[in-house]
Design an enzyme around this catalytic site. Structure first.
Site, PDB file in Angstrom:
ATOM      1  N   GLY A  89      45.157   8.252  32.960  1.00  0.00           N
ATOM      2  CA  GLY A  89      45.869   9.203  32.118  1.00  0.00           C
ATOM      3  C   GLY A  89      45.579  10.621  32.544  1.00  0.00           C
ATOM      4  O   GLY A  89      44.537  10.896  33.139  1.00  0.00           O
ATOM      5  N   GLN A 104      44.944  19.683  31.581  1.00  0.00           N
ATOM      6  CA  GLN A 104      43.989  19.382  32.645  1.00  0.00           C
ATOM      7  C   GLN A 104      44.410  19.969  33.987  1.00  0.00           C
ATOM      8  O   GLN A 104      43.581  20.064  34.902  1.00  0.00           O
ATOM      9  CB  GLN A 104      43.804  17.865  32.788  1.00  0.00           C
ATOM     10  CG  GLN A 104      43.086  17.241  31.593  1.00  0.00           C
ATOM     11  CD  GLN A 104      42.892  15.752  31.791  1.00  0.00           C
ATOM     12  OE1 GLN A 104      43.781  14.972  31.493  1.00  0.00           O
ATOM     13  NE2 GLN A 104      41.747  15.358  32.323  1.00  0.00           N
ATOM     14  N   CYS A 108      36.664  10.725  31.930  1.00  0.00           N
ATOM     15  CA  CYS A 108      37.743  11.708  31.960  1.00  0.00           C
ATOM     16  C   CYS A 108      37.757  12.387  33.324  1.00  0.00           C
ATOM     17  O   CYS A 108      36.699  12.714  33.863  1.00  0.00           O
ATOM     18  CB  CYS A 108      37.504  12.751  30.860  1.00  0.00           C
ATOM     19  SG  CYS A 108      38.783  14.010  30.770  1.00  0.00           S
ATOM     20  N   LEU A 109      38.952  12.613  33.873  1.00  0.00           N
ATOM     21  CA  LEU A 109      39.059  13.272  35.177  1.00  0.00           C
ATOM     22  C   LEU A 109      38.517  14.701  35.131  1.00  0.00           C
ATOM     23  O   LEU A 109      38.135  15.245  36.158  1.00  0.00           O
ATOM     24  CB  LEU A 109      40.522  13.277  35.651  1.00  0.00           C
ATOM     25  CG  LEU A 109      41.125  11.897  35.940  1.00  0.00           C
ATOM     26  CD1 LEU A 109      42.615  12.029  36.250  1.00  0.00           C
ATOM     27  CD2 LEU A 109      40.391  11.199  37.081  1.00  0.00           C
ATOM     28  N   HIS A 150      42.676   9.595  23.495  1.00  0.00           N
ATOM     29  CA  HIS A 150      41.937  10.434  24.444  1.00  0.00           C
ATOM     30  C   HIS A 150      42.864  11.494  25.055  1.00  0.00           C
ATOM     31  O   HIS A 150      42.534  12.682  25.074  1.00  0.00           O
ATOM     32  CB  HIS A 150      41.328   9.544  25.536  1.00  0.00           C
ATOM     33  CG  HIS A 150      40.630  10.295  26.624  1.00  0.00           C
ATOM     34  ND1 HIS A 150      39.280  10.183  26.863  1.00  0.00           N
ATOM     35  CD2 HIS A 150      41.104  11.182  27.551  1.00  0.00           C
ATOM     36  CE1 HIS A 150      38.966  10.979  27.881  1.00  0.00           C
ATOM     37  NE2 HIS A 150      40.046  11.585  28.318  1.00  0.00           N
ATOM     38  N   GLU A 151      44.036  11.055  25.528  1.00  0.00           N
ATOM     39  CA  GLU A 151      44.944  12.003  26.185  1.00  0.00           C
ATOM     40  C   GLU A 151      45.457  13.062  25.219  1.00  0.00           C
ATOM     41  O   GLU A 151      45.543  14.248  25.567  1.00  0.00           O
ATOM     42  CB  GLU A 151      46.131  11.272  26.825  1.00  0.00           C
ATOM     43  CG  GLU A 151      45.770  10.376  27.993  1.00  0.00           C
ATOM     44  CD  GLU A 151      44.856  11.049  29.005  1.00  0.00           C
ATOM     45  OE1 GLU A 151      45.022  12.247  29.271  1.00  0.00           O
ATOM     46  OE2 GLU A 151      43.959  10.358  29.507  1.00  0.00           O
TER      47      GLU A 151
HETATM   48 NI    NI Z   1      40.554  13.040  29.761  1.00  0.00          NI
END
Ligand code: NI
Length: 179
Positions: free
Chosen positions: A47, A52, A106-107, A148-149
């Site tokens: 995701g 981000q 998470c990225l 989360h997203e």
């Molecule tokens: Ni994330």
């Protein structure tokens, strides 16, 4: 194919509240969505939310099928095994009382994982790229991934659910590794 830079915590842009997109989508917004999908698959991740990549719009992309190692590590990445979803202006209409704990990553917080407890099921309303509204219930990994997203669209990260001590340790680690 355009891979955008993914912002790493701590970055103020990850803490901003994203604005709704307007329909019909502009070419620029459509390009952002395409770039987000490319960036997510390249990472690879399941995701990605627009904040981000420094874009303050209510856009997220997911591919929870991509979570499967078998799919992710397939060098051919056959298109048929992908399940790209685009979520615009999402809002939760209902959360279950029952909760579940999953290990999240998470990225924007690389190489870091933590247990997060969230409602086990949710009802979501969102718009597709044509501006058409949808409503659907989600549970299991999908419910976790979507919560989360969409936290990202409200300037929130999964580490906010961890203890202050653990969160501070993670922030220090990110500053050391990525600054
Ligand atoms: Ni994330």
């Amino acid at each position: 194919m355009t891979i955008r830079e993914i912002l790493i915590h701590p970055d103020d842009r990850l803490r901003t509240i994203a604005q709704p997109v307007t329909f019909p989508l502009s070419d620029a917004t459509r390009q952002i969505i395409t770039d987000m999908a490319d960036t997510m698959y390249d990472a690879p991740g399941v995701g990605l939310a627009a904040p981000q990549i420094g874009v303050s719009l209510q856009i997220a992309v997911t591919d929870t099928l991509w979570r499967s190692d078998e799919v992710r590590h397939d060098p051919d990445r056959p298109g048929g095994t992908r399940d790209l979803k685009v979520w615009l202006n999402p809002e939760f209409l209902w959360h279950s009382d029952g909760q579940e704990t999953w290990e999240e990553g998470c990225l924007s917080v690389p190489e870091t994982y933590g247990d997060v407890t969230r409602p086990a099921a949710v009802r979501l309303r969102w718009h597709d790229v044509e501006g058409k509204p949808h409503e659907h219930d989600f549970e299991g990994f999908d419910a976790v991934a979507l919560q989360h997203e969409f936290d990202h669209l409200n300037g929130k990260l999964f580490i906010d659910y961890l203890s202050p001590l653990k969160r501070n340790m993670i922030t220090k680690k990110m500053k050391k590794l990525f600054k």
